[in-house]
Design an enzyme around this catalytic site. Structure first.
Site, mmCIF file in Angstrom:
data_model
loop_
_atom_site.group_PDB
_atom_site.id
_atom_site.type_symbol
_atom_site.label_atom_id
_atom_site.label_comp_id
_atom_site.label_asym_id
_atom_site.label_seq_id
_atom_site.Cartn_x
_atom_site.Cartn_y
_atom_site.Cartn_z
ATOM 1 N N SER A 228 0.836 -1.196 0.000
ATOM 2 C CA SER A 228 0.000 0.000 0.000
ATOM 3 C C SER A 228 0.872 1.247 0.000
ATOM 4 C CB SER A 228 -0.888 0.029 1.245
ATOM 5 O OG SER A 228 -0.123 0.346 2.400
ATOM 6 N N ASP A 229 0.287 2.334 -0.453
ATOM 7 C CA ASP A 229 0.874 3.628 -0.137
ATOM 8 C C ASP A 229 0.684 3.846 1.362
ATOM 9 O OD1 ASP A 229 2.046 6.122 -0.315
ATOM 10 O OD2 ASP A 229 0.780 6.807 -1.957
ATOM 11 N N TRP A 230 1.451 4.766 1.914
ATOM 12 C CA TRP A 230 1.472 4.934 3.364
ATOM 13 C C TRP A 230 0.103 5.391 3.871
ATOM 14 C CZ3 TRP A 230 5.180 2.557 1.693
ATOM 15 C CH2 TRP A 230 6.357 2.279 2.390
ATOM 16 N N THR A 231 -0.468 4.613 4.765
ATOM 17 C CA THR A 231 -1.813 4.777 5.337
ATOM 18 C C THR A 231 -2.889 4.632 4.270
ATOM 19 O OG1 THR A 231 -2.028 7.199 5.159
ATOM 20 C CG2 THR A 231 -0.866 6.343 7.096
ATOM 21 N N GLY A 232 -2.622 3.858 3.219
ATOM 22 C CA GLY A 232 -3.550 3.739 2.111
ATOM 23 C C GLY A 232 -4.346 2.456 2.082
#
Length: 843
Positions: A228-232
Site C-alpha cells: 500500500s501507499d502509506w496509510t492507504g
C-alpha cells in the site's frame, strides 16, 4: 538483531508459521521496514523514498542524499541509457543506506497539468513514461536493489486523494493509465507495485480485485509483492483477498487482530493470507540475495563519477525552447564582460518538488552559482538581483546559519514553568535527548530516540542567524505543535496563544505567522530560539507520532517596484541578461494541486519589463510541469530547466555557455492556457456528495487532446532545439511479420557546425479504424550518439503489435486491425520530417 540471514525456504515457513506470525508479516514495522521474525530466520527489509533520491530511514535529520533531476526532466532527456545510469547510481546510494527496496519510480499520468505530483512521473505519454521507467528500474535492479513502481492506478490528483473516485472508462484505463505500468513491468519486472490512495470506478485501489488480481496478476502474469501507499489501506479482508500483500507503515491499522478475527469468522482463509505472505517472503529472499546487510548504519555517497552523472543528468534534462537570434550559447568574446542574472529562482537551488520526492540534498548548486562560475572562466562579471518574490513562503534560513547547524533538545516534562512564557533567557535542565540538524525545516516523525522521548514532549530549537544584507528582514514560521519564536531574546512570533492548525506538515502544524524586523546588520550574529510543545490535538488523531517540528524562513525585505526597476536597468546595461524564474516546492508538491498555470505573483510583470528593454534576454523557466507564458512572443531565447537536482546550477550553466549542446525534448505539452487541457472541466470536481473525478477526456490526454481538437499548444510534446541542425533521410519500415514485429530505420545527419545529439521520434497513425484513434501516437524513439558536423548515424527502432493496437471496449481486448498504417518520423511531434505507409494483414 542480525545483519545477515540465510535464504528462506518459503514453502516450509508457510507450513510451520502460526497464523499469528503470518498476520504480523502482513504489515510493516515502523515507517521503513517490513516485519521481522528473527527466531524464524525472517529479516525485515528496508525501504526508502525516491523517486529522485534515496532519503533513507529518516525524514528528519537523515543522512544527506544525492538528488537527481525530477522525473519530468529525466523524461525530457528521451535517453534510456541515462535513465539506466541514474538507476544504477540510486542503487549505489541505496546500498550505502542499507536500503533493499526503493519506493519508485512513479508512472502516474499527468492528465491535467495542475496535478501536484505531476513532476514525479516521466511523461503523460504512456510509451515514454513506461520505457524510461523500465530503464530506470533495470539500472536499479542490476545492482540488487528492488524497485516499487507506483501509484497503481489513476492516482492523478491530490485533491481529496484518500477518497477521490477516478471514474475512468475501460479504454482510457488500458491505453493511458495502465499502459506505462504494463510497459515497465513487461520490460523490467520490478520487485513491487505500490497501490494508489484513490478509488477506481468505486473501489479503492488497495482492495480493487479487478486491477490487482484480474489485470496485474492474471492478465500480465506478474507475481511480485503489492504494497500500500502509506496509510492507504481501508479494509481488512477485502484488501488481502484482492492481493494487497503489505500494509504500510506499521504498526498495523487494518490488519493484525482484525485479520485474525476475519480468519476466525472465515471471511479470510489461511490460503488468502498465505498468498500474501509468500510474496512478502519472496521479496525478503531477494533482499537476502542482494547482499545488503539488514539494519545497517546509513552512509552517504560522494564520488567524482557520481558528481559527473548528476551534472550530466541536470544538463541533459534541459530543453531549449527558443533561440531565435542564436543568443545561445554564450561564448567568450570581447563583448561578454558583464552578465546580469535576475529572478527569484536564481539564488536559491530548487533541486526538487515537494512531498515524498523531497530530501536533504548532500549539496546543491544554484543557477546563480553555476552561472557565476562559468562566467569567471570567460572573464565576465556577474551582477544579481531578485526582481520579484517567487515563493509562497519565505526561503529557509539554511544559507544564513552559523556553522550551518540547528540544535534541538527534547524533554518529556515541561522543563520550566516559564518555558512557554514570553520570558527570554529561561534556564533549562539537561535534555533527555538532543541532536543537531542542518536545516530550518524539520518534521520530527522520526530521527528522535523514541526510547527517550515521549510522543507528547517539549522541544527547544536554537540557531545563530547571520544576515548577508543590512536592513529590514521578514520571517515566517509554523510549528508542529504550539510555541514561541525569539530573536536575540525578544519574542517575535507567538504560535502558542491562539494559534490555529492548518495544512502544513500534512495537517499537523500551525498556520504560518510572519513578522518584520528592522535594522538588522549584515554579518552580525543573531540568536534564534524556538520553545514549543508537541502536544496538540492534531497529533492525537494520527499514527505518525511526530515529536514536534518547525519551519522557519526569511528574507531581506525589498520594494518590488524598486527591484523591478533595478532589474530593468541591469538588463539595459549588461552584455548578456539571464532571467531565472519558475515554480518551486511551495507550488508543486504532494498534498495539494495547483490552482492555475500562472507563474507566481509578479513574475510575468518582471519578465515583460525586462524584455521591453532587452528582447535578447535569456529566459530560463524552472518547473516540473507546464506554466503559462503570456510574454512568449516577445522572448527570443527561452529555456526549460525543470528541477535539476544537486547539480542544477552547473548543468544549466553548461548548456547556457555551450559546454553541453542541449538535446532534451519536452516530455509533455505546454498549453497556451489551462482551458486547452481536455481534462480541465473534470479535474478535482465534486458531485453526489463525495469526490468523483470523471475522466471525460477519455484517451485524449496531453498532445492527443490538442491534436484531436486542433488546439495549438504553447510548445508541443517532443519539442526541443539544438545549437546545431540535423537532417532526416532514408526512412524505411520493414514489412510486419506474422506477429506484427517490424523495424523503422532512418538516417540522421548533423548538418550544422556543433557536435550534438538528436532524438528520433516515431509516431503511428491509423487512418481507418473501428474506433476513433488519436491523430498520432508515440510508439518508439531513440537518441543518437554525439554526431560531429557532417557525421550521420542510421537509427533502427524496433516496434511490435502494441504499436498498431488499440483497446476495444466492445471486445474487451487489444486489437490490431488489418490495414494501412502511417509511420511518421521527426525530431518533434509537430514537425514530422518523413512518412511511410506499411500494411499489416492481421492475424
Amino acid at each position: 538483531m542480525s545483519t545477515s540471514f540465510e535464504k528462506l525456504d518459503v514453502e516450509e515457513l508457510l507450513a510451520k508459521l502460526p497464523p499469528s506470525d503470518k498476520v504480523k508479516l502482513l504489515a510493516g514495522d515502523g515507517w521503513w521496514h517490513s516485519y521481522a521474525i528473527p527466531e524464524a530466520g525472517i529479516p525485515g527489509f528496508r525501504m526508502s523514498d525516491g523517486p529522485n533520491g534515496i532519503r533513507g530511514t529518516q525524514m528528519f535529520n537523515g543522512v544527506p542524499s544525492s538528488c537527481f533531476p525530477s522525473p519530468t526532466g529525466l523524461g525530457a532527456s528521451f535517453d534510456v541509457d541515462l535513465a539506466a545510469d541514474v538507476g544504477k547510481a540510486l542503487a549505489d546510494e541505496a546500498r550505502a543506506k542499507g536500503c533493499h527496496l526503493l519506493l519508485g519510480p512513479t508512472v502516474n499520468t499527468m492528465r491535467n497539468p495542475l496535478g501536484g505530483r505531476g513532476f514525479e512521473s516521466f511523461s503523460p505519454d504512456p510509451y515514454l513514461n513506461g520505457t524510461i521507467a523500465a530503464s530506470y528500474i533495470n539500472g536499479l535492479q542490476s545492482k540488487g536493489v528492488g524497485a516499487t513502481i507506483k501509484h497503481y492506478v489513476a492516482n492523478d490528483q491530490e485533491f481529496e486523494r484518500f477518497s477521490t473516485d477516478s471514474i475512468v472508462g475501460e479504454r482510457a484505463l488500458r491505453e493511458i493509465y495502465l499502459k506505462p505500468f504494463q510497459i515497465a513491468i513487461k520490460q523490467s519486472k520490478p520487485w513491487a507495485v505500490m497501490t494508489a490512495y484513490n478509488k477506481i470506478n468505486g473501489v479503492h485501489a488497495s482492495e480493487n480485485t479487478y486491477v490487482l488480481e484480474d489485470i496485474l496478476r492474471k492478465e500480465w502474469g506478474w507475481d511480485g509483492m503489492v504494497m500500500s501507499d502509506w496509510t492507504g489501506v481501508f479494509s481488512t479482508a477485502a484488501s488481502i483477498q484482492a492481493g494487497l500483500d503489505l500494509e504500510m507503515p506499521g504498526p498495523t491499522v487494518m490488519r493484525g487482530a482484525a485479520a485474525l478475527r476475519s480468519m476466525l469468522g472465515r471471511k479470510l482463509t489461511v490460503e488468502d493470507v498465505d498468498k500474501c505472505v509468500r510474496r512478502i517472503l519472496n521479496v525478503a529472499n531477494q533482499a537476502i540475495d542482494s547482499g545488503i546487510p539488514f539494519n545497517a548504519p546509513e552512509k552517504g555517497v560522494d564520488t567524482s563519477e557520481l558528481r559527473h552523472l548528476l551534472r550530466r543528468a541536470a544538463a541533459d534534462s534541459i530543453v531549449l525552447l527558443k533561440n531565435n537570434d542564436s543568443v545561445l550559447p554564450l561564448q567568450a568574446d570581447t563583448k561578454l564582460k558583464r552578465i546580469a542574472v535576475i529572478g527569484p529562482n536564481a539564488k536559491v537551488a530548487y533541486a526538487s518538488g515537494g512531498g515524498s520526492a523531497k530530501l536533504l540534498e548532500s549539496w546543491t548548486v544554484s543557477p546563480l552559482q553555476g552561472i557565476t562560475n562559468a562566467a569567471k572562466e570567460l572573464g565576465a562579471d556577474v551582477e544579481y538581483t531578485i526582481g520579484v518574490n517567487g515563493a509562497k513562503m519565505f526561503p529557509l534560513l539554511d544559507a544564513y546559519l552559523k556553522e550551518g547547524k540547528v540544535v534541538g533538545e527534547w524533554w518529556n516534562e515541561k522543563p520550566s514553568e516559564e518555558f512557554c512564557s514570553e520570558k527570554a533567557g529561561v534556564k533549562l535542565p539537561e535534555a533527555v535527548f538532543s541532536t543537531t540538524a542542518r536545516t530550518t525545516k524539520n518534521f520530527c516523525i522520526d530521527g528522535v530516540d523514541e526510547t527517550k522521548v515521549d510522543r507528547y514532549c517539549y522541544i527547544r530549537w536554537t540557531m545563530t542567524f547571520v544576515p548577508d544584507i543590512s536592513g529590514t528582514w521578514a520571517f515566517g514560521s509554523f510549528l508542529g505543535g504550539f510555541g514561541l519564536v525569539f530573536l536575540n531574546g525578544e519574542l517575535i512570533i507567538d504560535l502558542y496563544n491562539g494559534a490555529s492548525i492548518g495544512s502544513n506538515f500534512f495537517g499537523m502544524a500551525t498556520d504560518e505567522k510572519t513578522v518584520t524586523i528592522n535594522d538588522l546588520e549584515a554579518g552580525k550574529e543573531y540568536e534564534i530560539e524556538i520553545r514549543m510543545t508537541s502536544d496538540i490535538k492534531a497529533y492525537r488523531e494520527t499514527i505518525l507520532a511526530p515529536r514536534g517540528g518547525f519551519r522557519l524562513g526569511g528574507n531581506h525585505v525589498f520594494d518590488e517596484d524598486e527591484e523591478i526597476e533595478k532589474a530593468v536597468r541591469m538588463a539595459k546595461e549588461a552584455d548578456a541578461t539571464i532571467v531565472v524564474i519558475g515554480l518551486n516546492e511551495d507550488w508543486e508538491s504532494e498534498g495539494f494541486d495547483r490552482h492555475d498555470l500562472k507563474l507566481p505573483l509578479r513574475t510575468n510583470e518582471l519578465v515583460t519589463r525586462v524584455l521591453e528593454v532587452n528582447p535578447k534576454a535569456i529566459i530560463v523557466n524552472q518547473s516540473g510541469s507546464p506554466v503559462e507564458m503570456p510574454w512568449v512572443e516577445e522572448a527570443g531565447t527561452l529555456v526549460q530547466a525543470f528541477y535539476g537536482g544537486n547539480e542544477l546550477g552547473n548543468g544549466l550553466a553548461d548548456v547556457l555557455f555551450g559546454k553541453v549542446n542541449p538535446s532534451g525534448k519536452l516530455s509533455m505539452t505546454f498549453p497556451i492556457r489551462l482551458e486547452d487541457s481536455l481534462a480541465f472541466p473534470a479535474f478535482g470536481t465534486r458531485s453526489e456528495g463525495y469526490n468523483k473525478s470523471y475522466y471525460s477526456e477519455g484517451i485524449y490526454v496531453d498532445y492527443r487532446g490538442h491534436d484531436v481538437k486542433k488546439i495549438d499548444p504553447l510548445f508541443p510534446f517532443g519539442h526541443g532545439l539544438s545549437y546545431t541542425t540535423f537532417s532526416f533521410t532514408d526512412l524505411s519500415a520493414s514489412k510486419p511479420d506474422d506477429s506484427a514485429n517490424f523495424d523503422v530505420k532512418v538516417t540522421v545527419k548533423n548538418t550544422g557546425k556543433v557536435t550534438g545529439r538528436e532524438v528520433v521520434q516515431v509516431y503511428i497513425h491509423d487512418p481507418i479504424s473501428e474506433l476513433p484513434r488519436p491523430v498520432k501516437e508515440l510508439k518508439g524513439y531513440a537518441k543518437t550518439r554525439p554526431l560531429k558536423p557532417g557525421e550521420d548515424e542510421t537509427v533502427k527502432i524496433s516496434l511490435d503489435r502494441d504499436a498498431l493496437a488499440f483497446y476495444s471496449d466492445k471486445s474487451m481486448c487489444w486489437v490490431a486491425e488489418a490495414g494501412a498504417f502511417h509511420v511518421l518520423v521527426g525530431e518533434e511531434k509537430a514537425e514530422i520530417e518523413l512518412a511511410k505507409t506499411l500494411r499489416w494483414t492481421g492475424l
